[in-house]
Each structure stands twice: as structure tokens, then as C-alpha cells.
Design an enzyme around this catalytic site. Sequence first.
Site, PDB file in Angstrom:
ATOM      1  N   VAL A  15       0.840  -1.211   0.000  1.00 41.56           N
ATOM      2  CA  VAL A  15       0.000   0.000   0.000  1.00 41.56           C
ATOM      3  C   VAL A  15       0.872   1.258   0.000  1.00 41.56           C
ATOM      4  CG1 VAL A  15      -1.800   1.270   1.244  1.00 41.56           C
ATOM      5  CG2 VAL A  15      -1.918  -1.215   1.098  1.00 41.56           C
ATOM      6  N   LYS A 107      -7.750  -0.873   9.838  1.00 47.40           N
ATOM      7  CA  LYS A 107      -9.090  -1.176  10.372  1.00 47.40           C
ATOM      8  C   LYS A 107      -9.027  -1.833  11.744  1.00 47.40           C
ATOM      9  CE  LYS A 107      -7.885  -4.867   7.794  1.00 47.40           C
ATOM     10  NZ  LYS A 107      -7.455  -5.283   6.500  1.00 47.40           N
ATOM     11  N   GLU A 131     -10.290   6.697   5.480  1.00 42.92           N
ATOM     12  CA  GLU A 131     -11.217   6.181   4.464  1.00 42.92           C
ATOM     13  C   GLU A 131     -10.835   4.772   4.000  1.00 42.92           C
ATOM     14  OE1 GLU A 131     -14.167   7.733   2.640  1.00 42.92           O
ATOM     15  OE2 GLU A 131     -14.133   5.551   2.601  1.00 42.92           O
ATOM     16  N   GLY A 136     -11.346  -0.732   1.179  1.00 42.98           N
ATOM     17  CA  GLY A 136     -10.229  -0.105   0.461  1.00 42.98           C
ATOM     18  C   GLY A 136     -10.522   0.993  -0.541  1.00 42.98           C
ATOM     19  N   ILE A 138     -13.411   1.758  -2.076  1.00 42.78           N
ATOM     20  CA  ILE A 138     -14.768   2.332  -2.136  1.00 42.78           C
ATOM     21  C   ILE A 138     -14.831   3.504  -1.158  1.00 42.78           C
ATOM     22  CG2 ILE A 138     -17.250   1.901  -1.932  1.00 42.78           C
ATOM     23  CD1 ILE A 138     -16.722  -1.078  -2.140  1.00 42.78           C
ATOM     24  N   GLU A 192      -5.260 -11.444   4.586  1.00 45.64           N
ATOM     25  CA  GLU A 192      -4.411 -10.853   5.619  1.00 45.64           C
ATOM     26  C   GLU A 192      -3.187 -11.750   5.805  1.00 45.64           C
ATOM     27  OE1 GLU A 192      -5.468  -7.843   7.540  1.00 45.64           O
ATOM     28  OE2 GLU A 192      -6.465  -7.939   5.625  1.00 45.64           O
ATOM     29  N   LYS A 207     -14.533  -3.866  10.197  1.00 46.87           N
ATOM     30  CA  LYS A 207     -15.100  -2.883   9.264  1.00 46.87           C
ATOM     31  C   LYS A 207     -16.542  -2.523   9.654  1.00 46.87           C
ATOM     32  CE  LYS A 207     -11.875  -4.607   5.839  1.00 46.87           C
ATOM     33  NZ  LYS A 207     -11.620  -5.660   4.866  1.00 46.87           N
TER      34      LYS A 207
HETATM   35  N1  HSE Z   1      -7.924  -9.203   3.832  1.00 44.86           N
HETATM   36  C1  HSE Z   1      -8.793  -8.133   3.474  1.00 44.86           C
HETATM   37  C2  HSE Z   1      -9.803  -8.670   2.460  1.00 44.86           C
HETATM   38  C3  HSE Z   1      -8.007  -6.986   2.898  1.00 44.86           C
HETATM   39  O1  HSE Z   1      -9.679  -9.836   2.048  1.00 44.86           O
HETATM   40  O2  HSE Z   1     -10.718  -7.960   2.104  1.00 44.86           O
HETATM   41  C4  HSE Z   1      -8.675  -5.662   3.002  1.00 44.86           C
HETATM   42  O3  HSE Z   1      -8.952  -5.285   4.303  1.00 44.86           O
END
Ligand code: HSE
Length: 429
Positions: A15, A107, A131, A136, A138, A192, A207
Site C-alpha cells: 500500500v 481497520k 477512508e 479499500g 470504495i 491478511e 469494518k
Molecule cells: N484481507 C482483506 C480482504 C483486505 O480480504 O478484504 C482488506 O482489508
Amino acid sequence: MEKTVKVGLLGLGVVGTGVLEILADHQEKIKKSIGASLVVSKALIRPGEDKSALAKKYNLELVTELEAILADPEIAIVVEVMGRIEPARTFIKKALLSGKHVVTANKDLLAQYGSELVDLARDQQRNLYYEASVAGGIPILRTIANSLAADDITEVLGIVNGTTNYMLTKMVQEHRTYEETLKEAQELGFAESDPTNDVDGIDAAYKMVILSKFAFGMTVTMDQVKIKGIRGLAAEDVSMADRLGYTVKLIGSTIKKDDSISVEVGPVLVAHHHPLASIHNEMNAVFIKSSGIGESMYYGPGAGSRPTATSIVADLMTIVNKMKKNTVGHRFTGYTQPTKITPPTENISKYFLSLEMPDEHGQFLKLAEIMSQAEVGFEQVVQEKGDGAHARVVLITHATSETKLATIQQAIKEKTKYKLLSLMKVMGE
Ligand code: HSE
């Protein structure tokens, strides 16, 4: 204000690299929009990491001590893209205390220590934007905080974990196994570092905690979220759901009833015609019901270098605009309500139950008695021809409360030899 705003980057992984790319590729537009250039002047890496090629390409200084960024008076904003709780939490606090604004995609941190960090930013009269922490690419937090600010949201349903959505899509469409699809999602880089957080629903729960704050102003803790993942989900039940008119999705939901909310993550049977049923592979979507707009859905990539970096750079630009107008120090969302969780007696849903039972007379009568005693009706029932000794019975209940569902589960355990293979909510009609 300075014509160049300098940024310190904490972490130079996928990122962080995306942030450098977006800033470089879109620099003209960014400059015209905010009247200043955004430049990453320093990046914090771990000792021993080799990022010299990136440093050369983007003309930035690599440092291994946070202090080198915090003590630099030219750096106004710190971007944290390290992930996880520590040392990110300590670093963000130190950055705010040093007078830096902060942008983060974290998050885990926002869901568990959001109030602490938001309050500290406000006390320090600094901005904290995040944000990229939910879905991610959106722009969902900004949409809820700004565009839906005048609306009354009643329901937020999200496919907010790309890994599990990818796995479920492949399990349904290509009849692949849980293990195969998980391996693929890891190879494709959605998962992850520890995919437990993906498959057990924890990543999605983080989230939903953040979305609950934005949609309903309530500060929900992780232990108030009912979390179930997709581990061990049987391919037979996914196919059966399909035959009954539903797609199984890992849904995060935060739903308001009167002045309370219920926040959950779990595999859910979503009616084929519901917009969320058409979200495939690693894509994310957030579906919102509100009294003003009605139904709206926001779709896009939930992870990945450039989508996530785009949200981060938008946060950087928001902060620069606020610096210019001298309006720093406001929260990302100012909406606050007393937090109240809906009791199980008021939490109403239809449920899908998949049961293995002895294949002999009287079993259906027993099941009917249990359902009748709990005052819950059958909406659909299917029995599949079994191995002679056992039968698989799948049913969808009428809408009922969590409390009555628990009574049924208890009775099945105490009064029968049935094995409860799956239990999922049903929604979207
Ligand atoms: N591991 C997360 C996913 C990445 O699969 O959406 C984004 O938070």
C-alpha cells in the site's frame, strides 16, 4: 500556506508503494485541485529492509527511527500503512502529539482503539482520516459522513472481505473446496498475513464496527458483534442454498431497530435477485437502506495497492484543504448517539438449518413438534436421499427471534440425535 506539503510514510509495503505511485502519476491533477504539491519526503522502514530502489525512484529518504519523521518540522502529515495494532497505535499517538495530521488504512486499530485516537486528534487540533480502512477503494465512509449526512440510515449490509467473497464465489461457481480457494486467495494477495482474520469473520467485523459509527453514531466494541466465519462451511449447503434461490455470502450487517442496533458478521443466504448476490470474486460492496434515498449500493475493490492508495491520497488532499482554510481538528464523522444493542428477543430473521438425522419414521414429526413448541413455522423443507442410515434435511424458517431460534437449537440438542450441520441467516427478499 506552503506550496509543497511534505508527508512521512510509516511502512513501505504494497500500500505504501501504491501511495508513491498515485502521488507521482496524478501529481498535476492533485496540484490543481488543492493548490499544493504533496510529496513523501521520508519513509520509515524496518532495520534490514532493502527499499533503496524505491527511495531512489521517488526521491525520498529512508529512516528506521520514527523520531526522524516526528522531529522533522517540514513534515505536516504522517501516513500509517504498517497494519495491526502495535507499534502502529503508539506511532499514531506520537505523531498526533508531535503536531502531525494522520492518515491510516488500519481497520484493526480503528475498530478497537478508534475513540482513543479520534479524541486525541481532536485534543491536539489535528486531523485523523481513515477512508481506506473500510472496503479499500470504495469511498464509503466519506459517502456516509457527507453525502448521506441528511438521511436516516436503517440498514448497512456489506461484503467487506474480499478473501472470503473470492472463496465463496469459487465454491459456488466452480465447485471448488474451501482449502483450494483459500490457498488461491492468499496467492493473489487479498488475504491478511494471518488469514484467520478473513475466514473467521474478524476482518469484516472490524469494518462493521467502523461502519456502525458512521451510519448510526454508535461506538460498538468487538465483543458486541456476533461473529461467525466461513470455516468449515459445507459445499453441500452452499449448493442447496443455490437450489432454494439463494447465494451464500459472508455478510457484515449493522441494522437499526428503534434506537438500538444489531451488528453481525456471518455466512448468510442472500436471495438471488438481491444486488449483493451479484458481487463476485474479491470485489466488495456496501448496500444501504435509508429513508431518504431508499436503497443504494457502493461497489468496488476492497483491497489492493492502488485502490487503497487512492483513498489514502484523497484523505491527504482533504487534510491539505483543511490546513489551507484553517479548519483542522474536526472529526471524520461528528455523529454521536448513545450505543444500544438490540436484545435477542427483538432481533428477527429467517434462518436456514441443515440437519443430519436418522433416516427413519417419526423424525419429521419430532422436528415439527420442536418447531411448533418454539412457535416457529417452516417456510421451505427439503429432504435429500441419504445413505440409508442418515438423511440430510434442510429447512428455512419463517421470520423468528434469536431467542426462539436458541430454543430450537437447545431442543435439538436435548431431545434428538440430529447433527446441526449449518445454521445461517436468510435475507434479501
Ligand atoms: N484481507 C482483506 C480482504 C483486505 O480480504 O478484504 C482488506 O482489508
